[in-house]
Design a protein around this motif. Structure first.
Motif, PDB file in Angstrom:
ATOM      1  N   ALA A  32     -19.235  20.310  22.315  1.00  0.00           N
ATOM      2  CA  ALA A  32     -20.400  20.758  22.359  1.00  0.00           C
ATOM      3  C   ALA A  32     -21.742  20.281  22.976  1.00  0.00           C
ATOM      4  CB  ALA A  32     -21.055  19.425  20.975  1.00  0.00           C
ATOM      5  N   LEU A  33     -21.154  19.541  23.840  1.00  0.00           N
ATOM      6  CA  LEU A  33     -22.066  18.999  24.826  1.00  0.00           C
ATOM      7  C   LEU A  33     -22.977  21.068  25.862  1.00  0.00           C
ATOM      8  CD1 LEU A  33     -20.545  16.392  26.711  1.00  0.00           C
ATOM      9  CD2 LEU A  33     -23.029  16.310  26.634  1.00  0.00           C
ATOM     10  N   GLY A  34     -23.951  20.534  25.705  1.00  0.00           N
ATOM     11  CA  GLY A  34     -25.142  21.637  26.282  1.00  0.00           C
ATOM     12  C   GLY A  34     -25.334  22.488  26.175  1.00  0.00           C
ATOM     13  N   ASP A  35     -24.705  22.748  24.045  1.00  0.00           N
ATOM     14  CA  ASP A  35     -25.848  23.475  23.546  1.00  0.00           C
ATOM     15  C   ASP A  35     -27.278  23.273  23.289  1.00  0.00           C
ATOM     16  OD1 ASP A  35     -23.284  24.864  23.471  1.00  0.00           O
ATOM     17  OD2 ASP A  35     -21.906  24.150  21.580  1.00  0.00           O
ATOM     18  N   GLY A  36     -27.414  22.191  23.664  1.00  0.00           N
ATOM     19  CA  GLY A  36     -28.855  21.742  22.797  1.00  0.00           C
ATOM     20  C   GLY A  36     -28.996  21.550  21.635  1.00  0.00           C
ATOM     21  N   PRO A  48     -30.024  17.863  18.693  1.00  0.00           N
ATOM     22  CA  PRO A  48     -29.535  16.634  18.931  1.00  0.00           C
ATOM     23  C   PRO A  48     -27.576  15.734  18.136  1.00  0.00           C
ATOM     24  CG  PRO A  48     -30.336  17.073  16.585  1.00  0.00           C
ATOM     25  CD  PRO A  48     -29.592  18.316  17.355  1.00  0.00           C
ATOM     26  N   LEU A  49     -26.790  16.177  19.547  1.00  0.00           N
ATOM     27  CA  LEU A  49     -25.579  15.784  19.972  1.00  0.00           C
ATOM     28  C   LEU A  49     -24.965  15.306  18.665  1.00  0.00           C
ATOM     29  CD1 LEU A  49     -24.295  15.614  22.662  1.00  0.00           C
ATOM     30  CD2 LEU A  49     -24.036  17.137  21.866  1.00  0.00           C
ATOM     31  N   ARG A  50     -24.943  13.866  18.411  1.00  0.00           N
ATOM     32  CA  ARG A  50     -24.804  13.123  16.809  1.00  0.00           C
ATOM     33  C   ARG A  50     -24.979  13.735  15.228  1.00  0.00           C
ATOM     34  NH1 ARG A  50     -25.190   7.611  17.612  1.00  0.00           N
ATOM     35  NH2 ARG A  50     -27.369   7.831  18.015  1.00  0.00           N
ATOM     36  N   GLN A  51     -25.524  14.333  14.558  1.00  0.00           N
ATOM     37  CA  GLN A  51     -25.924  15.496  14.105  1.00  0.00           C
ATOM     38  C   GLN A  51     -24.970  16.168  14.348  1.00  0.00           C
ATOM     39  OE1 GLN A  51     -29.981  16.924  13.242  1.00  0.00           O
ATOM     40  NE2 GLN A  51     -29.343  17.680  10.877  1.00  0.00           N
ATOM     41  N   VAL A  52     -24.431  17.475  15.666  1.00  0.00           N
ATOM     42  CA  VAL A  52     -23.813  18.659  15.373  1.00  0.00           C
ATOM     43  C   VAL A  52     -22.254  17.881  15.698  1.00  0.00           C
ATOM     44  CG1 VAL A  52     -23.249  20.182  17.269  1.00  0.00           C
ATOM     45  CG2 VAL A  52     -25.742  19.434  16.810  1.00  0.00           C
ATOM     46  N   ARG A  89     -19.082  12.998  29.193  1.00  0.00           N
ATOM     47  CA  ARG A  89     -19.619  13.551  30.032  1.00  0.00           C
ATOM     48  C   ARG A  89     -19.425  12.809  31.085  1.00  0.00           C
ATOM     49  NH1 ARG A  89     -25.666  11.933  27.855  1.00  0.00           N
ATOM     50  NH2 ARG A  89     -26.721  14.378  27.134  1.00  0.00           N
ATOM     51  N   ARG A  90     -18.612  11.373  31.675  1.00  0.00           N
ATOM     52  CA  ARG A  90     -18.202  11.579  33.209  1.00  0.00           C
ATOM     53  C   ARG A  90     -16.909  11.880  33.363  1.00  0.00           C
ATOM     54  NH1 ARG A  90     -14.256   8.351  34.783  1.00  0.00           N
ATOM     55  NH2 ARG A  90     -14.483   6.550  36.688  1.00  0.00           N
ATOM     56  N   GLU A  91     -15.977  12.345  32.168  1.00  0.00           N
ATOM     57  CA  GLU A  91     -14.704  13.117  33.156  1.00  0.00           C
ATOM     58  C   GLU A  91     -15.188  14.170  33.183  1.00  0.00           C
ATOM     59  OE1 GLU A  91     -11.052  13.876  33.216  1.00  0.00           O
ATOM     60  OE2 GLU A  91     -11.856  11.732  33.787  1.00  0.00           O
ATOM     61  N   LEU A  92     -16.342  15.027  32.041  1.00  0.00           N
ATOM     62  CA  LEU A  92     -16.694  16.152  31.995  1.00  0.00           C
ATOM     63  C   LEU A  92     -16.997  16.487  33.946  1.00  0.00           C
ATOM     64  CD1 LEU A  92     -17.862  17.414  29.268  1.00  0.00           C
ATOM     65  CD2 LEU A  92     -15.641  17.583  30.382  1.00  0.00           C
ATOM     66  N   ALA A  93     -17.576  15.339  33.909  1.00  0.00           N
ATOM     67  CA  ALA A  93     -18.590  16.136  35.192  1.00  0.00           C
ATOM     68  C   ALA A  93     -17.551  15.218  36.518  1.00  0.00           C
ATOM     69  CB  ALA A  93     -19.873  14.086  36.036  1.00  0.00           C
ATOM     70  N   ARG A 150     -24.666  21.735  31.352  1.00  0.00           N
ATOM     71  CA  ARG A 150     -22.795  21.612  30.189  1.00  0.00           C
ATOM     72  C   ARG A 150     -23.379  20.093  30.243  1.00  0.00           C
ATOM     73  NH1 ARG A 150     -19.844  21.877  27.485  1.00  0.00           N
ATOM     74  NH2 ARG A 150     -17.474  21.571  28.510  1.00  0.00           N
ATOM     75  N   LEU A 151     -23.603  19.707  30.615  1.00  0.00           N
ATOM     76  CA  LEU A 151     -23.375  17.825  30.976  1.00  0.00           C
ATOM     77  C   LEU A 151     -24.559  17.591  29.155  1.00  0.00           C
ATOM     78  CD1 LEU A 151     -22.024  16.384  33.858  1.00  0.00           C
ATOM     79  CD2 LEU A 151     -20.783  17.043  32.137  1.00  0.00           C
ATOM     80  N   GLY A 152     -25.872  18.074  29.601  1.00  0.00           N
ATOM     81  CA  GLY A 152     -26.355  18.059  28.277  1.00  0.00           C
ATOM     82  C   GLY A 152     -27.761  16.866  28.368  1.00  0.00           C
ATOM     83  N   PHE A 153     -27.676  16.745  30.091  1.00  0.00           N
ATOM     84  CA  PHE A 153     -29.076  16.258  30.828  1.00  0.00           C
ATOM     85  C   PHE A 153     -30.078  17.290  31.000  1.00  0.00           C
ATOM     86  CE2 PHE A 153     -25.323  14.071  33.221  1.00  0.00           C
ATOM     87  CZ  PHE A 153     -25.396  12.633  32.296  1.00  0.00           C
ATOM     88  N   SER A 154     -31.227  16.759  31.233  1.00  0.00           N
ATOM     89  CA  SER A 154     -31.946  17.592  31.388  1.00  0.00           C
ATOM     90  C   SER A 154     -32.699  17.881  32.704  1.00  0.00           C
ATOM     91  CB  SER A 154     -33.015  16.574  31.060  1.00  0.00           C
ATOM     92  OG  SER A 154     -33.715  15.030  31.480  1.00  0.00           O
TER      93      SER A 154
END
Length: 195
Positions: free
Chosen positions: A96-100, A102-106, A137-141, A158-162
């Motif tokens: 789900a990361l990077g899809d935009g 609210p992540l918790r809801q997704v 995020r740490r592991e993917l980075a 990809r990590l969902g950072f602005s």
């Protein structure tokens, strides 16, 4: 006209198909009332009840509600899903990361639970959504920076950072190095297991 197989035939075929299971089948069948000598007078409803009893006994003995299905059968959901909620959340976060949004809801929606249920299960496992998100995020980075070739702006998305400054601060916190230092190989990013 198609006739139904006799109860005796059903029980014998079932025993043959279950022979590969490491269970005392004779004792289980007897406990469920499926004695071959008494099956001639067994009607369909009685046979169905006895087969249900057999399944219940098998589940109780093995702890596997899907006993009898091959491990690669698509009907065995645990063959595809990790057991703990934390592992399931990590898997869903990676997708789900990077899809935009609210992540918790997704993630809760992907796991077919409410956000409150998700938080409660994670708390019972001694973790939180925020901690799992950070670990993911740490592991993917780490993987992307060690592999190289991915522009930082795309990695941020990809990590969902602005923006890249958020990635820069996160890498300093996680690895004690900037993304550029890690990507160039001047600094090593330890794998998650090394923590």
């Amino acid at each position: 006209m198609h006739t139904l197989p006799s109860p005796l035939h059903v029980v014998r075929v079932l025993k043959l198909s279950m022979a590969r299971l490491d269970l005392n089948l004779e004792a289980l069948f007897l406990a469920a009332g499926l004695d071959e000598h008494e099956l001639q007078a067994c009607d369909e409803q009685s046979l169905s009840d006895r087969l249900s009893a057999l399944w219940s006994l098998m589940v109780a003995r093995t702890g596997d509600p899907l006993i009898g299905l091959p491990p690669d059968d698509p009907c065995r959901p645990e063959a595809e899903l990790p057991v703990s909620m934390s592992a399931r959340v990590l898997q869903a976060l990676t997708q789900a990361l990077g899809d935009g949004g609210p992540l918790r809801q997704v993630v809760a929606a992907r796991l077919f639970v409410s956000e409150r249920t998700l938080q409660r299960h994670l708390a019972m496992e001694g973790t939180s959504f925020k901690a799992l998100l950070d670990a993911t995020r740490r592991e993917l980075a780490r993987q992307a920076l060690v592999a190289g070739g991915l522009p930082l702006k795309r990695l941020c998305g990809r990590l969902g950072f602005s923006d890249p400054s958020v990635l820069h601060r996160a890498c300093r916190r996680w690895f004690g190095a900037t993304p550029c230092e890690l990507a160039s190989g001047r600094r090593q990013a330890p794998p998650a297991e090394a923590e």
